[in-house]
Motif scaffolding. Structure first.
Motif, PDB file in Angstrom:
ATOM      1  N   ASP A   1       0.880  -1.174   0.000  1.00  0.00           N
ATOM      2  CA  ASP A   1       0.000   0.000   0.000  1.00  0.00           C
ATOM      3  C   ASP A   1       0.915   1.221   0.000  1.00  0.00           C
ATOM      4  O   ASP A   1       1.555   1.525   1.003  1.00  0.00           O
ATOM      5  N   TYR A   2       0.973   1.931  -1.128  1.00  0.00           N
ATOM      6  CA  TYR A   2       1.988   2.969  -1.317  1.00  0.00           C
ATOM      7  C   TYR A   2       1.447   4.393  -1.325  1.00  0.00           C
ATOM      8  O   TYR A   2       2.231   5.345  -1.275  1.00  0.00           O
ATOM      9  N   PHE A   3       0.153   4.556  -1.412  1.00  0.00           N
ATOM     10  CA  PHE A   3      -0.434   5.879  -1.633  1.00  0.00           C
ATOM     11  C   PHE A   3      -0.014   6.881  -0.562  1.00  0.00           C
ATOM     12  O   PHE A   3       0.422   8.000  -0.869  1.00  0.00           O
ATOM     13  N   THR A   4      -0.149   6.509   0.709  1.00  0.00           N
ATOM     14  CA  THR A   4       0.140   7.442   1.794  1.00  0.00           C
ATOM     15  C   THR A   4       1.612   7.830   1.805  1.00  0.00           C
ATOM     16  O   THR A   4       1.959   8.992   2.036  1.00  0.00           O
ATOM     17  N   THR A   5       2.483   6.881   1.548  1.00  0.00           N
ATOM     18  CA  THR A   5       3.921   7.178   1.479  1.00  0.00           C
ATOM     19  C   THR A   5       4.194   8.245   0.434  1.00  0.00           C
ATOM     20  O   THR A   5       4.917   9.222   0.692  1.00  0.00           O
ATOM     21  N   LEU A   6       3.620   8.089  -0.737  1.00  0.00           N
ATOM     22  CA  LEU A   6       3.871   9.039  -1.825  1.00  0.00           C
ATOM     23  C   LEU A   6       3.283  10.405  -1.519  1.00  0.00           C
ATOM     24  O   LEU A   6       3.888  11.444  -1.845  1.00  0.00           O
ATOM     25  N   GLU A   7       2.123  10.439  -0.887  1.00  0.00           N
ATOM     26  CA  GLU A   7       1.498  11.719  -0.550  1.00  0.00           C
ATOM     27  C   GLU A   7       2.310  12.471   0.507  1.00  0.00           C
ATOM     28  O   GLU A   7       2.504  13.691   0.404  1.00  0.00           O
ATOM     29  N   ILE A   8       2.788  11.758   1.500  1.00  0.00           N
ATOM     30  CA  ILE A   8       3.600  12.425   2.525  1.00  0.00           C
ATOM     31  C   ILE A   8       4.964  12.803   1.958  1.00  0.00           C
ATOM     32  O   ILE A   8       5.523  13.860   2.291  1.00  0.00           O
ATOM     33  N   ALA A   9       5.501  11.974   1.074  1.00  0.00           N
ATOM     34  CA  ALA A   9       6.758  12.320   0.407  1.00  0.00           C
ATOM     35  C   ALA A   9       6.623  13.648  -0.327  1.00  0.00           C
ATOM     36  O   ALA A   9       7.538  14.487  -0.294  1.00  0.00           O
ATOM     37  N   LYS A  10       5.487  13.864  -0.968  1.00  0.00           N
ATOM     38  CA  LYS A  10       5.262  15.141  -1.658  1.00  0.00           C
ATOM     39  C   LYS A  10       5.253  16.302  -0.670  1.00  0.00           C
ATOM     40  O   LYS A  10       5.786  17.376  -0.955  1.00  0.00           O
ATOM     41  N   LYS A  11       4.659  16.083   0.504  1.00  0.00           N
ATOM     42  CA  LYS A  11       4.605  17.142   1.506  1.00  0.00           C
ATOM     43  C   LYS A  11       5.993  17.487   2.043  1.00  0.00           C
ATOM     44  O   LYS A  11       6.267  18.639   2.407  1.00  0.00           O
ATOM     45  N   LEU A  12       6.870  16.497   2.098  1.00  0.00           N
ATOM     46  CA  LEU A  12       8.204  16.685   2.673  1.00  0.00           C
ATOM     47  C   LEU A  12       9.286  16.844   1.608  1.00  0.00           C
ATOM     48  O   LEU A  12      10.472  16.852   1.917  1.00  0.00           O
ATOM     49  N   LEU A  13       8.868  17.014   0.383  1.00  0.00           N
ATOM     50  CA  LEU A  13       9.780  16.976  -0.764  1.00  0.00           C
ATOM     51  C   LEU A  13      10.916  17.995  -0.661  1.00  0.00           C
ATOM     52  O   LEU A  13      12.043  17.730  -1.070  1.00  0.00           O
ATOM     53  N   ASN A  14      10.627  19.168  -0.112  1.00  0.00           N
ATOM     54  CA  ASN A  14      11.638  20.231  -0.050  1.00  0.00           C
ATOM     55  C   ASN A  14      12.125  20.479   1.374  1.00  0.00           C
ATOM     56  O   ASN A  14      12.598  21.573   1.688  1.00  0.00           O
ATOM     57  N   HIS A  15      12.015  19.467   2.215  1.00  0.00           N
ATOM     58  CA  HIS A  15      12.422  19.641   3.608  1.00  0.00           C
ATOM     59  C   HIS A  15      13.922  19.913   3.694  1.00  0.00           C
ATOM     60  O   HIS A  15      14.717  19.245   3.047  1.00  0.00           O
ATOM     61  N   PRO A  16      14.320  20.875   4.528  1.00  0.00           N
ATOM     62  CA  PRO A  16      15.740  21.251   4.576  1.00  0.00           C
ATOM     63  C   PRO A  16      16.631  20.321   5.394  1.00  0.00           C
ATOM     64  O   PRO A  16      17.857  20.354   5.234  1.00  0.00           O
ATOM     65  N   HIS A  17      16.048  19.493   6.271  1.00  0.00           N
ATOM     66  CA  HIS A  17      16.884  18.685   7.165  1.00  0.00           C
ATOM     67  C   HIS A  17      17.219  17.342   6.541  1.00  0.00           C
ATOM     68  O   HIS A  17      16.362  16.652   6.011  1.00  0.00           O
ATOM     69  N   ASP A  18      18.483  16.947   6.654  1.00  0.00           N
ATOM     70  CA  ASP A  18      18.909  15.708   6.003  1.00  0.00           C
ATOM     71  C   ASP A  18      18.258  14.467   6.617  1.00  0.00           C
ATOM     72  O   ASP A  18      18.106  13.441   5.946  1.00  0.00           O
ATOM     73  N   LEU A  19      17.838  14.532   7.887  1.00  0.00           N
ATOM     74  CA  LEU A  19      17.185  13.367   8.493  1.00  0.00           C
ATOM     75  C   LEU A  19      15.819  13.096   7.867  1.00  0.00           C
ATOM     76  O   LEU A  19      15.383  11.949   7.804  1.00  0.00           O
ATOM     77  N   ILE A  20      15.153  14.135   7.416  1.00  0.00           N
ATOM     78  CA  ILE A  20      13.881  13.949   6.715  1.00  0.00           C
ATOM     79  C   ILE A  20      14.146  13.567   5.263  1.00  0.00           C
ATOM     80  O   ILE A  20      13.478  12.693   4.706  1.00  0.00           O
ATOM     81  N   GLN A  21      15.138  14.186   4.658  1.00  0.00           N
ATOM     82  CA  GLN A  21      15.495  13.836   3.282  1.00  0.00           C
ATOM     83  C   GLN A  21      15.864  12.360   3.174  1.00  0.00           C
ATOM     84  O   GLN A  21      15.424  11.656   2.262  1.00  0.00           O
ATOM     85  N   LYS A  22      16.664  11.881   4.122  1.00  0.00           N
ATOM     86  CA  LYS A  22      17.067  10.470   4.111  1.00  0.00           C
ATOM     87  C   LYS A  22      15.870   9.556   4.357  1.00  0.00           C
ATOM     88  O   LYS A  22      15.745   8.495   3.732  1.00  0.00           O
ATOM     89  N   ALA A  23      14.993   9.952   5.276  1.00  0.00           N
ATOM     90  CA  ALA A  23      13.825   9.128   5.591  1.00  0.00           C
ATOM     91  C   ALA A  23      12.893   9.012   4.388  1.00  0.00           C
ATOM     92  O   ALA A  23      12.403   7.923   4.069  1.00  0.00           O
ATOM     93  N   VAL A  24      12.646  10.120   3.717  1.00  0.00           N
ATOM     94  CA  VAL A  24      11.773  10.089   2.538  1.00  0.00           C
ATOM     95  C   VAL A  24      12.416   9.265   1.432  1.00  0.00           C
ATOM     96  O   VAL A  24      11.768   8.416   0.803  1.00  0.00           O
ATOM     97  N   GLY A  25      13.704   9.482   1.188  1.00  0.00           N
ATOM     98  CA  GLY A  25      14.401   8.702   0.169  1.00  0.00           C
ATOM     99  C   GLY A  25      14.371   7.219   0.473  1.00  0.00           C
ATOM    100  O   GLY A  25      14.178   6.388  -0.419  1.00  0.00           O
ATOM    101  N   TRP A  26      14.549   6.885   1.727  1.00  0.00           N
ATOM    102  CA  TRP A  26      14.513   5.479   2.160  1.00  0.00           C
ATOM    103  C   TRP A  26      13.138   4.867   1.904  1.00  0.00           C
ATOM    104  O   TRP A  26      13.029   3.757   1.352  1.00  0.00           O
ATOM    105  N   MET A  27      12.068   5.586   2.262  1.00  0.00           N
ATOM    106  CA  MET A  27      10.727   5.038   2.052  1.00  0.00           C
ATOM    107  C   MET A  27      10.413   4.905   0.563  1.00  0.00           C
ATOM    108  O   MET A  27       9.774   3.936   0.137  1.00  0.00           O
TER     109      MET A  27
END
Length: 239
Positions: free
Chosen positions: A165-191
Motif C-alpha cells: 500500500d503505497y499511496f500514503t507514502t507518496l502523498e507524505i513524500a510530496k509534503k516533505l519533498l523540499n524539507h531542509p533537514h537531512d534526516l527527513i530527506q534520508k527518511a523520505v528517500g529510504w521510504m
C-alpha cells in the motif's frame, strides 16, 4: 528498600554499559553542540543487550512504568521503553489496550527524539494501528514544525509499504519533498526506495515527476538500488 521492576530494568541496563560505546554513540547520533540530538546522554548499551532485557520484563512491566522509562534522559533507557511498547502492542489482542499504547506513544513524541528511536517504533505502532484506519494524523504530523514528528509521519508508512500500500507514502513524500533537514530527506528517500523494492514502476514514475525538486540526499537514497545507468540519468537530470 524494595527494588521495583523499573529499578531492576535500569540496573540491568547499567550493568551492560560499555564505556567505549558510550563515547562513540554521541558522535554517531549527533549529540554534540548545535547538533540535532544536542545534550542526549548515552551509557553504551547495544540493541542486542536491550532486546534480552525486553524478553525478561515485557510480560510484567506496566504501561505506566514504561512511560516513566521513556522520559529518562538516558538514550538507551528511552529506546528500551519504546521497544517494550512495540512488544506489548504486537502481543496484545485487546484493541482497547492497543489504542491506549498508540495514544501514549503519540502523546510522548518529544521523547522519541532521535532517528533510531523513531525508526524502531513508529511503523510498528502508529503504522500498524492506522493501516485499516483514518490516516489523517500522519498528514498532520508531516506539517508540524517538529523534526521527530515529521520523521514519524513518513517512517510510519513503512508498515503500509510492507502491505503493498503505497499511496500514503507518496502523498507524505510530496509534503516533505523540499524539507531542509537531512534526516527527513534520508527518511523520505529510504521510504521511496522501499516502495521501489516492491514496485519499481511506481517509484520510477514518482521520481520522474518529482526528482528535479528533491534535495540531492533524498534522491540518492531513493535511487540507491537502481541500475547504475538509471542512477546516473537521474543524477544528471536526464530522465
Amino acid at each position: 528498600m524494595n527494588i521495583t521492576l523499573l529499578d531492576q530494568i535500569k540496573e540491568d541496563l547499567l550493568s551492560k554499559a560499555n564505556t567505549e560505546k558510550a563515547e562513540f554513540f554521541p558522535k554517531f547520533f549527533k549529540a554534540g553542540p548545535v547538533e540535532y540530538a544536542e545534550g542526549d546522554t548515552f551509557i553504551g548499551v547495544t540493541v542486542p543487550h536491550i532486546r534480552q532485557i525486553i524478553k525478561t520484563y515485557c510480560k510484567y512491566i506496566s504501561l505506566e512504568e514504561i512511560l516513566i522509562l521513556l522520559k529518562n534522559p538516558i538514550h538507551e533507557f528511552r529506546l528500551t521503553a519504546l521497544l517494550l511498547l512495540v512488544e506489548q502492542f504486537s502481543k496484545t489482542k485487546d484493541i482497547k489496550h492497543k489504542e491506549v499504547i498508540v495514544k501514549s506513544y503519540l502523546n510522548n513524541l518529544d521523547y522519541v527524539n532521535n532517528w533510531d528511536l523513531v525508526d524502531s517504533s513508529a511503523y510498528k505502532i502508529v503504522g500498524a494501528w492506522l493501516f485499516t484506519r483514518d490516516r489523517s494524523l500522519l498528514y498532520k504530523l508531516s506539517e508540524e514544525n517538529h523534526l521527530w514528528k515529521q520523521r514519524v509521519s513518513i517512517i510510519s508508512t513503512l508498515y503500509f509499504i510492507k502491505k503493498d500500500d503505497y499511496f500514503t507514502t507518496l502523498e507524505i513524500a510530496k509534503k516533505l519533498l523540499n524539507h531542509p533537514h537531512d534526516l527527513i530527506q534520508k527518511a523520505v528517500g529510504w521510504m521511496l526506495r522501499e516502495v521501489g523494492n516492491r514496485n519499481y514502476d511506481i517509484e520510477y514514475d514518482f521520481l520522474k515527476m518529482y526528482y528535479k525538486q528533491m534535495p540531492r540526499t533524498m534522491l540518492r537514497y531513493a535511487i540507491e538500488k537502481f541500475d547504475n545507468s538509471i542512477r546516473q540519468q537521474f543524477l544528471k537530470g536526464e530522465i
